[in-house]
Motif scaffolding. Structure first.
Motif, PDB file in Angstrom:
ATOM      1  N   GLY A   1     -15.011  11.007  17.770  1.00  0.00           N
ATOM      2  CA  GLY A   1     -14.585  12.230  18.448  1.00  0.00           C
ATOM      3  C   GLY A   1     -13.144  12.596  18.159  1.00  0.00           C
ATOM      4  N   HIS A   2     -12.332  11.612  17.767  1.00  0.00           N
ATOM      5  CA  HIS A   2     -10.915  11.879  17.514  1.00  0.00           C
ATOM      6  C   HIS A   2     -10.671  12.562  16.172  1.00  0.00           C
ATOM      7  CE1 HIS A   2      -9.598   9.768  21.084  1.00  0.00           C
ATOM      8  NE2 HIS A   2     -10.413   8.781  20.775  1.00  0.00           N
ATOM      9  N   ILE A   3     -11.688  12.656  15.340  1.00  0.00           N
ATOM     10  CA  ILE A   3     -11.502  13.350  14.064  1.00  0.00           C
ATOM     11  C   ILE A   3     -12.341  14.623  13.996  1.00  0.00           C
ATOM     12  CG2 ILE A   3     -10.872  11.246  12.812  1.00  0.00           C
ATOM     13  CD1 ILE A   3     -13.695  11.130  11.714  1.00  0.00           C
ATOM     14  N   GLU A   4     -12.913  15.028  15.129  1.00  0.00           N
ATOM     15  CA  GLU A   4     -13.698  16.257  15.140  1.00  0.00           C
ATOM     16  C   GLU A   4     -12.846  17.479  14.853  1.00  0.00           C
ATOM     17  OE1 GLU A   4     -16.057  16.884  18.576  1.00  0.00           O
ATOM     18  OE2 GLU A   4     -17.084  14.954  18.453  1.00  0.00           O
ATOM     19  N   ARG A   5     -11.558  17.414  15.200  1.00  0.00           N
ATOM     20  CA  ARG A   5     -10.686  18.572  15.015  1.00  0.00           C
ATOM     21  C   ARG A   5      -9.971  18.556  13.665  1.00  0.00           C
ATOM     22  NH1 ARG A   5     -10.088  20.426  20.501  1.00  0.00           N
ATOM     23  NH2 ARG A   5     -10.372  18.749  22.018  1.00  0.00           N
ATOM     24  N   CYS A   6     -10.202  17.542  12.851  1.00  0.00           N
ATOM     25  CA  CYS A   6      -9.526  17.441  11.556  1.00  0.00           C
ATOM     26  C   CYS A   6     -10.034  18.512  10.601  1.00  0.00           C
ATOM     27  CB  CYS A   6      -9.747  16.053  10.949  1.00  0.00           C
ATOM     28  SG  CYS A   6      -8.963  14.707  11.863  1.00  0.00           S
ATOM     29  N   ARG A   7      -9.156  18.901   9.694  1.00  0.00           N
ATOM     30  CA  ARG A   7      -9.525  19.901   8.693  1.00  0.00           C
ATOM     31  C   ARG A   7     -10.222  19.277   7.498  1.00  0.00           C
ATOM     32  NH1 ARG A   7      -6.761  24.608   9.873  1.00  0.00           N
ATOM     33  NH2 ARG A   7      -5.085  24.385  11.408  1.00  0.00           N
ATOM     34  N   VAL A   8      -9.919  18.023   7.203  1.00  0.00           N
ATOM     35  CA  VAL A   8     -10.516  17.342   6.054  1.00  0.00           C
ATOM     36  C   VAL A   8     -10.561  15.851   6.370  1.00  0.00           C
ATOM     37  CG1 VAL A   8      -8.280  17.127   4.884  1.00  0.00           C
ATOM     38  CG2 VAL A   8     -10.390  17.010   3.551  1.00  0.00           C
ATOM     39  N   LEU A   9     -11.565  15.166   5.833  1.00  0.00           N
ATOM     40  CA  LEU A   9     -11.710  13.731   6.008  1.00  0.00           C
ATOM     41  C   LEU A   9     -11.467  13.032   4.679  1.00  0.00           C
ATOM     42  CD1 LEU A   9     -14.967  13.568   8.193  1.00  0.00           C
ATOM     43  CD2 LEU A   9     -12.587  13.717   8.948  1.00  0.00           C
ATOM     44  N   VAL A  10     -10.777  11.908   4.749  1.00  0.00           N
ATOM     45  CA  VAL A  10     -10.557  11.070   3.570  1.00  0.00           C
ATOM     46  C   VAL A  10     -11.400   9.814   3.749  1.00  0.00           C
ATOM     47  CG1 VAL A  10      -8.890   9.739   2.232  1.00  0.00           C
ATOM     48  CG2 VAL A  10      -8.234  11.961   3.187  1.00  0.00           C
ATOM     49  N   HIS A  11     -12.354   9.637   2.861  1.00  0.00           N
ATOM     50  CA  HIS A  11     -13.278   8.506   2.941  1.00  0.00           C
ATOM     51  C   HIS A  11     -12.791   7.412   1.996  1.00  0.00           C
ATOM     52  CE1 HIS A  11     -17.717   6.971   2.641  1.00  0.00           C
ATOM     53  NE2 HIS A  11     -16.853   6.044   2.998  1.00  0.00           N
ATOM     54  N   LEU A  12     -12.258   6.325   2.567  1.00  0.00           N
ATOM     55  CA  LEU A  12     -11.764   5.200   1.776  1.00  0.00           C
ATOM     56  C   LEU A  12     -12.895   4.210   1.517  1.00  0.00           C
ATOM     57  CD1 LEU A  12      -8.917   6.305   2.209  1.00  0.00           C
ATOM     58  CD2 LEU A  12      -8.147   3.974   2.669  1.00  0.00           C
ATOM     59  N   ILE A  13     -13.031   3.809   0.263  1.00  0.00           N
ATOM     60  CA  ILE A  13     -14.060   2.854  -0.134  1.00  0.00           C
ATOM     61  C   ILE A  13     -13.391   1.695  -0.857  1.00  0.00           C
ATOM     62  CG2 ILE A  13     -16.147   2.505  -1.523  1.00  0.00           C
ATOM     63  CD1 ILE A  13     -16.782   5.438  -1.185  1.00  0.00           C
ATOM     64  N   ASP A  14     -13.729   0.500  -0.451  1.00  0.00           N
ATOM     65  CA  ASP A  14     -13.163  -0.708  -1.045  1.00  0.00           C
ATOM     66  C   ASP A  14     -13.836  -0.975  -2.388  1.00  0.00           C
ATOM     67  OD1 ASP A  14     -12.071  -3.123  -1.672  1.00  0.00           O
ATOM     68  OD2 ASP A  14     -12.829  -4.197   0.097  1.00  0.00           O
ATOM     69  N   ILE A  15     -13.056  -0.949  -3.465  1.00  0.00           N
ATOM     70  CA  ILE A  15     -13.628  -1.166  -4.787  1.00  0.00           C
ATOM     71  C   ILE A  15     -14.054  -2.610  -4.986  1.00  0.00           C
ATOM     72  CG2 ILE A  15     -11.475  -1.760  -5.994  1.00  0.00           C
ATOM     73  CD1 ILE A  15     -12.443  -0.014  -8.312  1.00  0.00           C
ATOM     74  N   SER A  16     -13.512  -3.513  -4.172  1.00  0.00           N
ATOM     75  CA  SER A  16     -13.874  -4.924  -4.308  1.00  0.00           C
ATOM     76  C   SER A  16     -15.100  -5.308  -3.494  1.00  0.00           C
ATOM     77  CB  SER A  16     -12.689  -5.811  -3.872  1.00  0.00           C
ATOM     78  OG  SER A  16     -12.376  -5.596  -2.508  1.00  0.00           O
ATOM     79  N   SER A  17     -15.722  -4.325  -2.812  1.00  0.00           N
ATOM     80  CA  SER A  17     -16.934  -4.607  -2.050  1.00  0.00           C
ATOM     81  C   SER A  17     -18.110  -4.813  -3.005  1.00  0.00           C
ATOM     82  CB  SER A  17     -17.234  -3.465  -1.079  1.00  0.00           C
ATOM     83  OG  SER A  17     -17.464  -2.255  -1.784  1.00  0.00           O
ATOM     84  N   ASN A  18     -19.193  -5.322  -2.463  1.00  0.00           N
ATOM     85  CA  ASN A  18     -20.357  -5.614  -3.297  1.00  0.00           C
ATOM     86  C   ASN A  18     -20.962  -4.364  -3.910  1.00  0.00           C
ATOM     87  OD1 ASN A  18     -20.127  -8.341  -2.682  1.00  0.00           O
ATOM     88  ND2 ASN A  18     -21.429  -8.152  -0.851  1.00  0.00           N
ATOM     89  N   ASP A  19     -21.010  -3.282  -3.152  1.00  0.00           N
ATOM     90  CA  ASP A  19     -21.646  -2.058  -3.648  1.00  0.00           C
ATOM     91  C   ASP A  19     -20.912  -0.852  -3.060  1.00  0.00           C
ATOM     92  OD1 ASP A  19     -23.247  -0.042  -4.547  1.00  0.00           O
ATOM     93  OD2 ASP A  19     -25.135  -0.939  -3.890  1.00  0.00           O
ATOM     94  N   PRO A  20     -19.920  -0.281  -3.757  1.00  0.00           N
ATOM     95  CA  PRO A  20     -19.196   0.881  -3.240  1.00  0.00           C
ATOM     96  C   PRO A  20     -20.098   2.082  -2.962  1.00  0.00           C
ATOM     97  CG  PRO A  20     -17.981  -0.105  -5.059  1.00  0.00           C
ATOM     98  CD  PRO A  20     -19.328  -0.772  -5.019  1.00  0.00           C
ATOM     99  N   VAL A  21     -21.141   2.263  -3.766  1.00  0.00           N
ATOM    100  CA  VAL A  21     -22.052   3.388  -3.548  1.00  0.00           C
ATOM    101  C   VAL A  21     -22.779   3.226  -2.213  1.00  0.00           C
ATOM    102  CG1 VAL A  21     -24.079   4.602  -4.424  1.00  0.00           C
ATOM    103  CG2 VAL A  21     -22.310   3.830  -6.011  1.00  0.00           C
ATOM    104  N   GLU A  22     -23.233   2.015  -1.921  1.00  0.00           N
ATOM    105  CA  GLU A  22     -23.901   1.752  -0.655  1.00  0.00           C
ATOM    106  C   GLU A  22     -22.933   1.933   0.517  1.00  0.00           C
ATOM    107  OE1 GLU A  22     -26.957   0.557   2.028  1.00  0.00           O
ATOM    108  OE2 GLU A  22     -26.906   1.399  -0.006  1.00  0.00           O
ATOM    109  N   ALA A  23     -21.681   1.533   0.323  1.00  0.00           N
ATOM    110  CA  ALA A  23     -20.688   1.716   1.375  1.00  0.00           C
ATOM    111  C   ALA A  23     -20.485   3.194   1.682  1.00  0.00           C
ATOM    112  CB  ALA A  23     -19.366   1.072   0.966  1.00  0.00           C
ATOM    113  N   MET A  24     -20.452   4.035   0.656  1.00  0.00           N
ATOM    114  CA  MET A  24     -20.315   5.470   0.878  1.00  0.00           C
ATOM    115  C   MET A  24     -21.539   6.027   1.597  1.00  0.00           C
ATOM    116  SD  MET A  24     -19.654   8.574  -1.863  1.00  0.00           S
ATOM    117  CE  MET A  24     -21.349   8.544  -2.492  1.00  0.00           C
ATOM    118  N   ARG A  25     -22.713   5.570   1.228  1.00  0.00           N
ATOM    119  CA  ARG A  25     -23.943   6.069   1.848  1.00  0.00           C
ATOM    120  C   ARG A  25     -23.994   5.714   3.328  1.00  0.00           C
ATOM    121  NH1 ARG A  25     -28.501   4.260   3.564  1.00  0.00           N
ATOM    122  NH2 ARG A  25     -27.923   2.126   2.997  1.00  0.00           N
ATOM    123  N   ILE A  26     -23.586   4.497   3.685  1.00  0.00           N
ATOM    124  CA  ILE A  26     -23.637   4.065   5.080  1.00  0.00           C
ATOM    125  C   ILE A  26     -22.738   4.934   5.948  1.00  0.00           C
ATOM    126  CG2 ILE A  26     -22.980   2.200   6.653  1.00  0.00           C
ATOM    127  CD1 ILE A  26     -23.941   0.222   4.539  1.00  0.00           C
TER     128      ILE A  26
END
Length: 351
Positions: free
Chosen positions: A233-258
């Motif tokens: 709820g604290h980002i409902e008023r934001c104009r844009v979201l920045v989605h950070l994904i850890d490149i060292s995770s097992n599957d960055p694509v799956e992390a984005m999907r979740i």
């Protein structure tokens, strides 16, 4: 200071003061008659948004707010004093929600100094002097004054920020916001180091904007897994979201999907907000692997991918350039006569 973004309180306005029944009785005074004054109006309950507050922690210890009632009327045509309005100060971005259904928004305070009167005080009752007529010279009736209004409400704080940071735990959001702002967010090599939203002011190319970091999302957050999704709820008023994904995770694509699925399940309009995908921690891998992961994220639906390192600052400038494109255009300060104010580009010197 502890962070609290929801609180239930009970509010009651002031009742109107009763009117008086009185008659003038003075020695050597030729004319008497009714002289009972009117009662005073009860105080209103007013909510005011004030700058400098970013938590509702004060309402954990004080839940009952009662405005004073109006004073009662008195003889010699003296009216009762009006009750003073009760002003409840809340942070900017606070919503007042009806307790009956927990959904109806009664007020939304989004600017500093904004006021809303939620409950009105009762009107004061009439004294017997106001009932005097040519045929009713000695009235004994009066009014007791209108009763107070009361209700229970929920206060829900939604922080005001221009840009929101989202991602799974350990995506590097705290390191990222610490790098760009003076925020001292906790950083640790374990999940959920961030337990409450963090705000910071970013300065980039003479532009300022507020960045909000919220706790990480995991699969099932909409159903209460992990910390849940209440902080979204604290980002409902934001104009844009920045989605950070850890490149060292097992599957960055799956992390984005979740994370994308959790934003959609939240059903607060977040799925329609523009998002910038940032592939974080590229300092831990070679450029070839970073380029390959970026390509996979683009194929998975990302509009544009920004390889960055929150620790070293590599690639962050390009990401902030893209963020500024979603912010309102900077306005030029104008003088009253319409001439634009000239900016002195000379370096400051005490001499």
């Amino acid at each position: 200071m502890h962070f609290l973004d929801q609180a239930k309180i009970y509010i009651r306005s002031g009742a109107g003061g009763p009117g008086a029944v009185s008659f003038r009785r003075e020695k050597y005074v030729e004319y008497g008659g009714p002289d009972g004054g009117n009662g005073g109006k009860g105080g209103d309950v007013v909510f005011e948004a004030v700058a400098g507050l970013n938590t509702l922690i004060d309402f954990r210890y004080t839940q009952h707010f009662k405005a004073p009632r109006g004073g009662h009327g008195m003889g010699k045509n003296r009216n009762g004093a009006a009750g003073k309005d009760l002003v409840v100060k809340v942070p900017v971005g606070t919503q007042i929600i009806d307790d009956e259904d927990r959904e109806t928004v009664l007020a939304d305070l989004v600017t500093a100094g904004q006021r809303v009167t939620l409950l009105h005080g009762g009107l004061g009752g009439r004294g017997n002097a106001s009932y005097k007529t040519s045929t009713n010279r000695a009235p004994r009736q009066h009014q007791p004054g209108e009763p107070a209004q009361e209700m229970g409400v929920w206060l829900r704080l939604k922080l005001l920020a221009d840009v929101g940071l989202v991602g799974m735990p350990n995506a590097g959001k705290s390191t990222f916001i610490n790098k760009l702002t003076n925020t001292k967010a906790k950083v640790g090599d374990y999940a959920f180091t961030t337990l409450r939203p963090q705000l910071g002011v970013v300065m980039h190319k003479n532009r300022e904007f507020v960045l909000a970091d919220i706790p990480g999302l995991i699969a099932g957050a909409a159903d209460g897994a992990g910390i849940g999704d209440r902080f979204l709820g604290h980002i409902e008023r934001c104009r844009v979201l920045v989605h950070l994904i850890d490149i060292s995770s097992n599957d960055p694509v799956e992390a984005m999907r979740i994370v994308e699925e959790e934003l959609e399940a939240y059903d607060g309009g977040l799925e329609d907000k523009p998002r910038l995908v940032a592939l974080n921690k590229i300092d831990l891998v070679d450029d070839a692997l970073a380029a390959e992961y970026a390509k996979e994220l683009l194929q998975a639906g990302a509009d544009e991918v920004f390889p960055i390192s929150g620790a070293t600052g590599k690639g962050v400038s390009q990401l902030l350039d893209a963020v500024i494109d979603y912010l309102p255009a900077a306005t030029v300060t104008e003088r009253p006569d319409g001439e634009q104010e000239e900016v002195d580009e000379r370096p400051w010197s005490p001499l």
